[in-house]
Design a protein around this motif. Sequence first.
Motif, PDB file in Angstrom:
ATOM      1  N   PRO A  50      29.207  26.197  45.343  1.00  0.00           N
ATOM      2  CA  PRO A  50      28.610  27.292  44.938  1.00  0.00           C
ATOM      3  C   PRO A  50      28.925  28.664  45.317  1.00  0.00           C
ATOM      4  O   PRO A  50      29.194  29.018  46.531  1.00  0.00           O
ATOM      5  CB  PRO A  50      27.258  26.947  45.233  1.00  0.00           C
ATOM      6  N   PRO A  51      28.954  29.662  44.573  1.00  0.00           N
ATOM      7  CA  PRO A  51      29.530  30.940  44.909  1.00  0.00           C
ATOM      8  C   PRO A  51      28.233  31.644  45.725  1.00  0.00           C
ATOM      9  O   PRO A  51      26.940  31.449  45.586  1.00  0.00           O
ATOM     10  CB  PRO A  51      29.444  31.534  43.490  1.00  0.00           C
ATOM     11  N   ALA A  52      28.720  32.356  46.770  1.00  0.00           N
ATOM     12  CA  ALA A  52      27.861  33.237  47.469  1.00  0.00           C
ATOM     13  C   ALA A  52      27.223  34.347  46.678  1.00  0.00           C
ATOM     14  O   ALA A  52      25.918  34.671  46.929  1.00  0.00           O
ATOM     15  CB  ALA A  52      28.647  33.731  48.699  1.00  0.00           C
ATOM     16  N   VAL A  53      27.783  34.836  45.733  1.00  0.00           N
ATOM     17  CA  VAL A  53      27.446  35.906  45.057  1.00  0.00           C
ATOM     18  C   VAL A  53      27.837  35.823  43.549  1.00  0.00           C
ATOM     19  O   VAL A  53      29.001  35.548  43.306  1.00  0.00           O
ATOM     20  CB  VAL A  53      27.835  37.487  45.558  1.00  0.00           C
ATOM     21  N   MET A  85      36.377  35.745  48.627  1.00  0.00           N
ATOM     22  CA  MET A  85      35.050  34.924  49.044  1.00  0.00           C
ATOM     23  C   MET A  85      34.565  34.134  47.697  1.00  0.00           C
ATOM     24  O   MET A  85      34.887  34.460  46.878  1.00  0.00           O
ATOM     25  CB  MET A  85      34.027  35.762  49.530  1.00  0.00           C
ATOM     26  N   PRO A  86      33.832  33.130  48.066  1.00  0.00           N
ATOM     27  CA  PRO A  86      33.221  32.308  46.837  1.00  0.00           C
ATOM     28  C   PRO A  86      32.455  33.268  45.923  1.00  0.00           C
ATOM     29  O   PRO A  86      31.534  33.734  46.350  1.00  0.00           O
ATOM     30  CB  PRO A  86      32.681  31.178  47.390  1.00  0.00           C
ATOM     31  N   LEU A  87      32.872  33.248  44.864  1.00  0.00           N
ATOM     32  CA  LEU A  87      32.148  34.328  43.829  1.00  0.00           C
ATOM     33  C   LEU A  87      32.182  33.636  42.462  1.00  0.00           C
ATOM     34  O   LEU A  87      32.981  32.987  41.925  1.00  0.00           O
ATOM     35  CB  LEU A  87      32.411  35.723  44.163  1.00  0.00           C
ATOM     36  N   ASP A 105      23.414  33.133  45.065  1.00  0.00           N
ATOM     37  CA  ASP A 105      22.171  33.137  45.903  1.00  0.00           C
ATOM     38  C   ASP A 105      21.787  34.718  45.641  1.00  0.00           C
ATOM     39  O   ASP A 105      20.973  34.922  45.827  1.00  0.00           O
ATOM     40  CB  ASP A 105      22.137  32.693  47.181  1.00  0.00           C
ATOM     41  N   ALA A 106      22.926  35.488  45.504  1.00  0.00           N
ATOM     42  CA  ALA A 106      22.619  36.774  45.397  1.00  0.00           C
ATOM     43  C   ALA A 106      23.514  37.306  44.109  1.00  0.00           C
ATOM     44  O   ALA A 106      24.434  36.919  43.570  1.00  0.00           O
ATOM     45  CB  ALA A 106      23.444  37.655  46.632  1.00  0.00           C
TER      46      ALA A 106
END
Length: 302
Positions: free
Chosen positions: A11-14, A39-41, A93-94
Amino acid sequence: MTTSISRPGIPPAVSIIVVSADSGTSLRECARRGLACTMPLQFILIDNDSQDGMPQAIAQEHAGDTRLTVIYNGANLGFGPAINRAARQADGDALLILNPDCLLENDTLQRLLDHLQRTPKVGLLGAIVHDEQGVADPASFRRDPLVARALRTFFGRAGEGVNIDGPVPDRLVQAEAVSGALMLMPRGVFEHLGGFDEAYFLHCEDLDICRRVRDAGHGVWLAGDVRVLHGKGTSSRHRPIFVSWHKHRGMWRWFRKFDPLARNPLLASVVWMGIWAHFLAKIPAQWWRLRKKRRLSQASPA
């Protein structure tokens, strides 16, 4: 219509959300910079009926990149409604709401997310957006545009205006409002607020959501140690009177929702007349600049 490339299991952080509307070549660089982050996005590009072919070109250039989703609205829904529609497809999540002329560096997202995670009760986080000369946009750090403040700012009078005088902060500070060119929000806060007020078409919806974040008991913060290059919107330059109309319409809506003076019918009438007189006064210069630009464009060699 949506062009959605299947996303990986992590899952992406943002989720980065960008709204385009004939945004020009800056949109291509915005997408390239965003997708270059390690980063995961998830990168969601939602298009309000652009005719420049740029969203399609970006989808083709990044074909196979599982982080990219392109949504074609087929009509200009406005900024807030487009963001809300894209947010329903967000996995992060963001949510990072980003203008198509903002260019991220590789570490920008991580630094913003670090602030988001370390700051209690944060509902919205902004950054210093600046031009190519490094000059910060005053909208990066500002107050609610109450009429009394707006008048002080407009006439250059001493006292508390909309913009905050002095050097821009170089650290994390609380704010009343930050620039809508870059806003990071926990998805839970965004959903709790119901997203953007869709009665705004363009302009002032960022001031509205900053106010509603604060009214809901969350903090609006500015990451003064994070700077992001921000150009000026291509679509705004093509349609200055259209944009100005919606900007003034947004001013009136924000005033009616949040300014205590709106409770006085006489003062509200004066403010209404002032807003629309200001709009009408700007039209001749805007029309002349647009006409001159078109003449130069037609005169230039192919």
